[in-house]
Design an enzyme around this catalytic site. Sequence first.
Site, PDB file in Angstrom:
ATOM      1  CD  GLU A  95      -2.991  -1.054   2.288  1.00 29.25           C
ATOM      2  OE1 GLU A  95      -4.115  -1.533   2.118  1.00 29.25           O
ATOM      3  OE2 GLU A  95      -2.623  -0.565   3.374  1.00 29.25           O
ATOM      4  CB  CYS A 108       3.143   7.874   2.694  1.00 29.52           C
ATOM      5  SG  CYS A 108       3.545   6.734   4.039  1.00 29.52           S
ATOM      6  CB  CYS A 115       6.923  -4.399   9.012  1.00 33.54           C
ATOM      7  SG  CYS A 115       8.212  -3.530   9.952  1.00 33.54           S
ATOM      8  CB  CYS A 119       5.456  -1.280  15.931  1.00 30.10           C
ATOM      9  SG  CYS A 119       7.139  -0.686  15.601  1.00 30.10           S
ATOM     10  CB  CYS A 122       2.364  -0.628  13.463  1.00 32.27           C
ATOM     11  SG  CYS A 122       2.542  -0.334  11.693  1.00 32.27           S
ATOM     12  N   GLY A 162       6.944  -1.520   6.348  1.00 33.28           N
ATOM     13  CA  GLY A 162       8.323  -1.985   6.417  1.00 33.28           C
ATOM     14  C   GLY A 162       9.276  -1.034   7.113  1.00 33.28           C
ATOM     15  CD  GLU A 163      13.628   0.287  10.070  1.00 31.66           C
ATOM     16  OE1 GLU A 163      14.410   1.053   9.477  1.00 31.66           O
ATOM     17  OE2 GLU A 163      12.899   0.665  11.014  1.00 31.66           O
ATOM     18  CB  SER A 192      10.187   6.808   8.918  1.00 28.69           C
ATOM     19  OG  SER A 192       9.725   6.504  10.220  1.00 28.69           O
ATOM     20  CB  SER A 215       9.575   5.214  15.232  1.00 24.15           C
ATOM     21  OG  SER A 215       9.049   5.674  14.008  1.00 24.15           O
ATOM     22  CG  LEU A 216      12.666   7.520  21.439  1.00 21.47           C
ATOM     23  CD1 LEU A 216      13.888   6.670  21.109  1.00 21.47           C
ATOM     24  CD2 LEU A 216      13.103   8.888  21.968  1.00 21.47           C
ATOM     25  CG  HIS A 217       7.026   4.933  19.284  1.00 21.56           C
ATOM     26  ND1 HIS A 217       6.416   6.016  18.690  1.00 21.56           N
ATOM     27  CD2 HIS A 217       7.360   4.076  18.279  1.00 21.56           C
ATOM     28  CE1 HIS A 217       6.371   5.817  17.382  1.00 21.56           C
ATOM     29  NE2 HIS A 217       6.941   4.666  17.107  1.00 21.56           N
ATOM     30  CG  ASN A 291      -3.871   7.256  13.259  1.00 24.71           C
ATOM     31  OD1 ASN A 291      -4.678   8.138  13.524  1.00 24.71           O
ATOM     32  ND2 ASN A 291      -2.671   7.523  12.767  1.00 24.71           N
ATOM     33  CB  CYS A 334       0.811   7.417  11.267  1.00 25.04           C
ATOM     34  SG  CYS A 334       2.390   6.834  11.902  1.00 25.04           S
TER      35      CYS A 334
END
Length: 344
Positions: A95, A108, A115, A119, A122, A162-163, A192, A215-217, A291, A334
Amino acid sequence: MIETIATPLLGLNSLELGSLAEAFGEPTFRGNQMAEWIYRKGIISTGAMRNLPSSLIRRLEEQYCVGRPILLKEQKATDGTFKLLLQLQDKCTVEAVGLPYSGRFSACVSTQVGCPVGCVFCATGLSGFKRNLTAGEIVGQVLELKARAEKPVDHVVFMGMGEPLLNYDATVKSLHLLAQEVGISGRNLTISTSGYIPGMMRLADENLPVTLAVSLHSTDDATRQQLVPGLARWSVAEIVQACTTYVSQTGRRVTFEYCLIDGVNDSILHARKLGVLLKALNCHVNLIPLNPIPDSPFKPSSSFRSSDFQKELLHCGVKVTRRQRKGIEIDAACGQLRRKSIAG
């Protein structure tokens, strides 16, 4: 009978296309012509390259194709965001999302089918991991979005499925293709990462004027390991130190992505710890509203808590913005991208 799959031209740069033309007995400048048709004019078949000799086109058609993905489904949101489900040559699907803003248009894109990082908040991680994308498959998403956007695509964010830094070589080649062949400024390209330090250090050596978003979170290791289990081997301190090295080596500011999750990482204390951790670093923090994804136990922070979190970071001297939600109604926001079936 075994089906022969044509080799994609998409993913080759002007020099590589020139070498291909030379192998067919043509001058190398034909490579520049092919690149213009593929990346700037967005043709989808080799026969559309009208200024090439017919003999060259015939030879190309025997072995090669442009290699654009096939559109299976398009969804549009009321805010102008649109999402594409794209099929690749091997029938895998990814996508990609078009994001209109007042002063720009962002594409994007995905870098992997699924992935491996997983996460827990996600949707992409729920589909597992199948394979890396090629550079051509990454750029092909931009071209498909470009063909449907109502204004020029001038930004690309590698924030889809994906990473990116776990698919390092293809990601970096796609950056070069986007800058040199498609014509998007390197300063408008954002990679990212979930904090894959070896890839971050390699990227620092590339001398590319791209933006790195991390991406820390969380500010504590236990919470981060819960949220980002696939990269649990690196501590928060190690990730921040790698970012410090990146800034020092490249001279470019780092962006930190922080997804606000109710009762998990969104208290004033969390914000204060984040402010102390980052205040000496040349960085910017993007606060991302969580989200929704089906069957997830995690809930988004309230607007009140998000606002307080932002104020505390500002009080600590950290530059911060709250990201605008776009495309949530079509699962294009996201963390919502997920590989689907043709029927899906």
